[in-house]
Design a protein around this motif. Sequence first.
Motif, PDB file in Angstrom:
ATOM      1  N   THR A 109       1.402  -1.210  -0.111  1.00 50.09           N
ATOM      2  CA  THR A 109       0.325  -0.207  -0.168  1.00 50.09           C
ATOM      3  C   THR A 109       1.497   1.292   0.137  1.00 50.09           C
ATOM      4  N   LEU A 110       2.130   1.057   0.758  1.00 50.94           N
ATOM      5  CA  LEU A 110       2.346   2.471   1.432  1.00 50.94           C
ATOM      6  C   LEU A 110       3.809   2.332  -0.590  1.00 50.94           C
ATOM      7  N   ARG A 111       4.024   1.685  -1.046  1.00 54.61           N
ATOM      8  CA  ARG A 111       4.638   1.827  -2.506  1.00 54.61           C
ATOM      9  C   ARG A 111       3.675   2.604  -3.583  1.00 54.61           C
ATOM     10  N   ARG A 112       2.137   1.715  -3.183  1.00 53.65           N
ATOM     11  CA  ARG A 112       1.192   2.426  -4.501  1.00 53.65           C
ATOM     12  C   ARG A 112       0.183   3.716  -4.138  1.00 53.65           C
ATOM     13  N   CYS A 113       0.433   3.944  -3.001  1.00 53.52           N
ATOM     14  CA  CYS A 113      -0.486   5.207  -2.460  1.00 53.52           C
ATOM     15  C   CYS A 113       0.417   6.766  -2.643  1.00 53.52           C
ATOM     16  N   LYS A 114      -0.086   7.310  -2.681  1.00 54.22           N
ATOM     17  CA  LYS A 114       0.854   8.716  -3.500  1.00 54.22           C
ATOM     18  C   LYS A 114      -0.278   9.828  -2.537  1.00 54.22           C
TER      19      LYS A 114
END
Length: 541
Positions: free
Chosen positions: A54-59
Motif C-alpha cells: 500500500t505504501l509503495r502504490r499510494c501517493k
Amino acid sequence: MLDLYRTALDADEPTLYAAAIEAAVAVTGSEIGYFHLVNEDQETVELGTWSAATLRRCKAVYQRHYPISTAGIWADCARHRRPYIHNDYQGLSRKQGYPEGHVHLVRHLGVPVVCDDRVVLLVGVGNKTSDYDEEDLACLQAIADHAWSLIRHHRQRAALELSDQQFRDLQALVAICVWQWDPVEKKLVCDGNVRRIFGVDSSSDFPASVDALLRFIDPQDHASVLDVLNTASPDFAFDLELHGIRADRMLICLHFRGAAYPRSQGRGIILRGILQDITDRKRAEEALREADRRKDEFLAMLAHELRNPLAPIRNAVQVMRRLGTDDPKLRWTRDVIDRQVEHLARLVDDLLDVSRITRGKIELRKESLVVADILQRALEASRPLIEARRHRFSVRMPVEPIPIEGDFVRLAQVISNLLNNAAKYTDEGGQIRLSVERAGGEVAICVRDTGRGIDPAALPHVFDLFYQVDRTLDRTEGGLGIGLSLVENLVAMHGGTIQAFSAGRGLGSEFVIRLPISGVDDAGSTRPPLEMNPISPTRAE
C-alpha cells in the motif's frame, strides 16, 4: 501467525503494527491493508500503518486523525462494531471517494477489535483477486485479535519496566535496601542498595548471610536483629531502629522493618522487608527537638523579663490613683495604663504557664472539689469583660453537687479562659451559655456563644500553640494564640479532654470539657455555694 509472535518478542509497537498487517494481507491473499487504532474517546481513529504494498502504490497525503462519524465506509466497523465485506466497493452508493493518489479499491474486508466494551482496533485488507468470504473474515479477525493481545502485553511490559525503573530510582534516592531472609536455608539476600547504605564498593559481593549484615550493625543491636530473624512465625512483623557502622567507620541510623510471608513452595515462612538509612532524618528530628527546647527557654526568659517591669508600673498607677486629679485627660490616661498593664500581665502569665507545661515544670495542687465552686471563681474573673461587652449570659447546671479531683486555681483558669474567649470573639450584645451535665463517670462543661464562629477546616488546629483562627483580627482582640493550647494541656493534666465545635464562620462556637468525676459523693468543699449574681443584662437559668 508464528512470525507475528516472534516479532512481538522484542519489537516496538509500530513494528508490531506492520507485522500484523503484513500477516493479514498474506493470509487473505490481498494486495493492500491497513491497521488503525481507535482512541479512548471512541470518536476518532488514529492512523497506525499500511501494508508495504500500500505504501509503495499510494501517493495520497493523509491527516493523522479522522472523526469516526464522518469517515468513509472503512469506518463502518467502528460505527457499528461488526465486520464488513464489500466485494463490489465501486458499486456502493455510500462511498465518499478517496483522496487523489489513493489506491483504487475493488474489494474491501474490515474487522473491529472490541475490548472492555470499547472498539480499540480497525484492521482491513483489500483488492483480493476473488471475492472475500467468511473464511477470510475469520482469518482476519483472528489476526486482529491476536495482534491486540500482543499490543496489550507489550504495553503492560513497558509499563512494568517503567515502574520497576522508577522504583529502583526511588530506592536509590532514599537509600532503601529490599531484603529477604529464608529461616530454613539461613540465607539473607539484599539488593544492591545495601552496598550504598554501608559504603561498600559497588563491584564487590555482599555475602548472603546474617553475619555479613551484622558486621555493619552496632554490637549492642545484634541480639535484636537475631531475635526477629530467628523467632519469626506466621503473621509476624517487626519494626526496629538500629545503629550502624559504615565501611568508612561513620556511624549511621537504620530503620529495619519486615514481615513474614508464606513460602511459594513447601511449608514455612519467608521474611521480607526493608533496610533504610535514616541518619539525615534522625539529625533533622534532633535539630527540631533542640530548636523546640531553645524556644521553650526563650519563652520562659521572655515572660520573666516582661514581668519584672510590670510591678513598678502597676504601683505607679496606684500612686496616681491615690493622689487623685481633677484633670479628665490625666484620669483617662491613668485608666488606659491600668487596663493595658492588666492585659499584659495576663499575657505574661499565660506565657509562663505554657513554658512551664512544655518543660514539664508545672505542678497541680489537687484536692477534692465541687464543679460549682470552680465555675463561681471563673465567673468572678470573667464577669467584668462579659459586662463590658453587654452580653446575655446564662448558666445551667444540676442541683446536686458534682465532685471532682483537681487543682482549683488551674481549673478555674481553664473555664475563665473559655468565657473570656467567648466574650471577646462575640459581638457586643451576644449570648454566652455555660452549662454543666453529668454523663456516667464524667462531667461535661460546655461554653457556647453566638460569636464569630470557626471555619471547620481550622477546628483541628485551634488548640495548637500560637495558632490563631483569624489573623486579620484587630490585635487588641487577636492575642498570642496560646490560650487554647494552655487550656488543652491543663485539661489533659487532669485526665480530661476538650473539643471545639462550630458550624462555620458567623455561626458561633462551642467548647466542651470532659473531666472524670471523683468517686466521693460529697467532696466536702468548704467554699460557699455558687451564687450567680446577675450580670446586667443577664439571665440565670
